[in-house]
Design a protein around this motif. Structure first.
Motif, mmCIF file in Angstrom:
data_model
loop_
_atom_site.group_PDB
_atom_site.id
_atom_site.type_symbol
_atom_site.label_atom_id
_atom_site.label_comp_id
_atom_site.label_asym_id
_atom_site.label_seq_id
_atom_site.Cartn_x
_atom_site.Cartn_y
_atom_site.Cartn_z
ATOM 1 N N LYS A 168 -7.708 13.515 0.521
ATOM 2 C CA LYS A 168 -6.100 14.124 0.279
ATOM 3 C C LYS A 168 -5.327 13.876 1.300
ATOM 4 O O LYS A 168 -4.069 13.523 0.890
ATOM 5 N N LYS A 193 6.355 8.478 -5.053
ATOM 6 C CA LYS A 193 5.330 7.756 -5.549
ATOM 7 C C LYS A 193 5.599 7.260 -7.149
ATOM 8 O O LYS A 193 5.509 6.313 -7.627
ATOM 9 N N LEU A 233 -4.367 9.954 0.892
ATOM 10 C CA LEU A 233 -3.597 9.622 -0.324
ATOM 11 C C LEU A 233 -2.134 10.161 -0.222
ATOM 12 O O LEU A 233 -1.163 9.557 -0.598
ATOM 13 N N SER A 275 4.390 12.714 -3.806
ATOM 14 C CA SER A 275 3.928 12.482 -5.231
ATOM 15 C C SER A 275 5.162 12.202 -5.994
ATOM 16 O O SER A 275 5.341 11.301 -6.921
ATOM 17 N N GLY A 290 -3.124 4.565 -6.841
ATOM 18 C CA GLY A 290 -2.506 5.669 -5.963
ATOM 19 C C GLY A 290 -2.568 6.920 -6.540
ATOM 20 O O GLY A 290 -1.903 7.976 -5.964
ATOM 21 N N GLY A 291 -2.890 7.150 -7.728
ATOM 22 C CA GLY A 291 -2.677 8.489 -8.550
ATOM 23 C C GLY A 291 -1.750 8.110 -9.658
ATOM 24 O O GLY A 291 -0.551 7.752 -9.208
ATOM 25 N N GLU A 329 -0.744 7.385 1.618
ATOM 26 C CA GLU A 329 -0.267 6.120 0.667
ATOM 27 C C GLU A 329 0.668 6.384 -0.117
ATOM 28 O O GLU A 329 1.420 5.390 -0.285
ATOM 29 N N ARG A 330 0.909 7.713 -0.621
ATOM 30 C CA ARG A 330 2.080 7.997 -1.814
ATOM 31 C C ARG A 330 3.267 8.103 -0.817
ATOM 32 O O ARG A 330 4.117 7.454 -1.621
#
Length: 402
Positions: free
Chosen positions: A240, A323, A243, A320, A385-386, A246-247
């Motif tokens: 978590k 992203k 990520l 989020s 990336g989700g 990353e986002r």
């Protein structure tokens, strides 16, 4: 979008601009411009990494004590923005921006001393082993098993959509070390040398013709227990954390705005098929304006996150949102490029690379040749990336309280 800078930050921005003007090689810039995928080939990316490393700027997001620049969040943003506007390639994000923060946050001193310098020097090229067949969006359902055997783990399973595994010598991965607890609690974070017996990499060619992703098979792979980062069962917490970086750890808006500028300039020269230029068409200018507003709104959100980070706060669930917005805008802008060139934008050469002396001949222009490959490649933005659906769920629960 222009922001008001302090004299110190304005001087920093000018220093970065001067460095890029004097040190960004044309071959690297052309390679970045001719790459339809997110990740440039190592011959381009690692060459640029080496230039930045010599300057002491490669670890620009890293704390100074670990070999980084110690720049402020705004300076990091300005650096990324100027790189985007100069046409520099994306950095090798997997080692620099994803693994490295995990190592200095959760790793032990031996891991920090060994792995972090090798990321900066380019000795290690990393890939990410998270997704599996049947475990993508529901990452916690992963089945790759790591069983402790003395001073080692025996790993069996497979990972899929593993970007640049065919170039990498190491992989950071999530494995299941306990099957008797809640699925999130049984996951651990392990570092694997891809030269280890039992590791095999199978290429996956995308619909655009790119060899960017792979499937990695792990059959009785012996991994030293010292390669465990953090504690057993801490992998979900680490994932978590990773990520979230990353986002929300990059500034997407400047690169999107740069690409939109190129499209707008080209549309002033491309025919509309009616004796005029495409830019003269009201509907076309409306689409450009809508995309421009989206990019500027995204930049405002990214700057807001930067200001929160500068105050010592974590990026949080708003990553989020950035992203999801960046993914949608990426696809929208790439569709504009296809529509800009019309039939000429449908050229889809399967040979790679699309830069250099051996690139396929462009039937109309290099930009038109790249339109379809970029459009097809960017279909993955709303997945990696989700997925957008995952991001929407995070926003609904964490931000809106639904």
């Amino acid at each position: 979008m222009d922001i008001e800078l302090s004299p110190e930050d304005a001087a920093f921005r000018d220093e970065v601009r001067a460095f890029l003007r004097d040190n960004l090689p044309d071959v690297v810039k052309d390679g970045a411009a001719g790459t339809p995928s997110v990740f440039v080939e190592p011959e381009i990316g690692q060459a640029w990494n080496a230039i930045l490393h010599k300057q002491g700027w490669l670890g620009y997001q890293w704390p100074k004590e670990h070999g980084g620049t110690g720049w402020t969040p705004l300076q990091r943003y300005l650096f990324e923005k100027e790189c985007a506007l100069a046409g520099a390639p994306n950095l090798t994000v997997l080692g620099l921006k994803l693994l490295a923060p995990v190592v200095w946050t959760f790793g032990n001193e031996e891991q920090k001393a060994y792995y972090l310098p090798r990321v900066l020097s380019g000795e290690d090229y990393w890939c990410q082993g998270f997704s599996e067949p049947g475990s993508g969006s529901d990452l916690a359902s992963l089945k790759t098993r790591a069983v402790r055997d003395g001073d080692s783990y025996i790993v069996n399973g497979s990972k899929i959509w593993t970007t640049h595994a065919h170039h990498a010598n190491r992989m950071f991965t999530l494995v299941r070390t306990n099957t008797e607890v809640k699925k999130q609690a049984g996951i651990s974070f392990l570092l694997i040398d891809l030269d280890t017996p039992g590791v095999s990499v199978r290429p996956i060619l995308t619909v655009a013709g790119d060899h960017e992703v792979n499937q990695v098979f792990l059959e009785d792979v012996v991994v030293p227990a010292r390669n465990l980062v953090g504690e057993e069962g801490q992998g979900w917490t680490i994932a978590k954390f990773l990520l979230e970086n990353e986002r929300g750890g990059s500034c997407h808006a400047p690169k999107l705005g740069y690409d939109l500028d190129q499209i707008e300039r080209a549309s002033r020269e491309e025919s509309d098929g009616r004796g005029g230029k495409l830019f003269d068409q009201v509907d076309w200018r409306r689409r450009l304006a809508q995309a421009r507003l989206g990019v500027e709104a995204l930049e405002m959100i990214e700057l807001k996150i930067i200001s929160e980070i500068a105050k010592g706060k974590k990026p949080g669930p708003q990553t989020s949102l950035t992203k999801m917005l960046a993914s949608n805008l990426r696809q929208e802008i790439d569709l504009l490029a296809v529509d800009l060139y019309g039939p000429a934008g449908l050229q889809l050469d399967m040979a790679r690379p699309l830069y250099g002396n051996e690139a396929p001949i462009a039937l109309h222009s290099k930009e038109a040749q790249l339109a379809s490959p970029r459009y097809l490649n960017s279909r993955a933005w709303t997945i990696f990336g989700g997925t957008n659906e995952v991001q929407s769920t995070i926003i609904a629960k964490s931000v809106l309280g639904l």
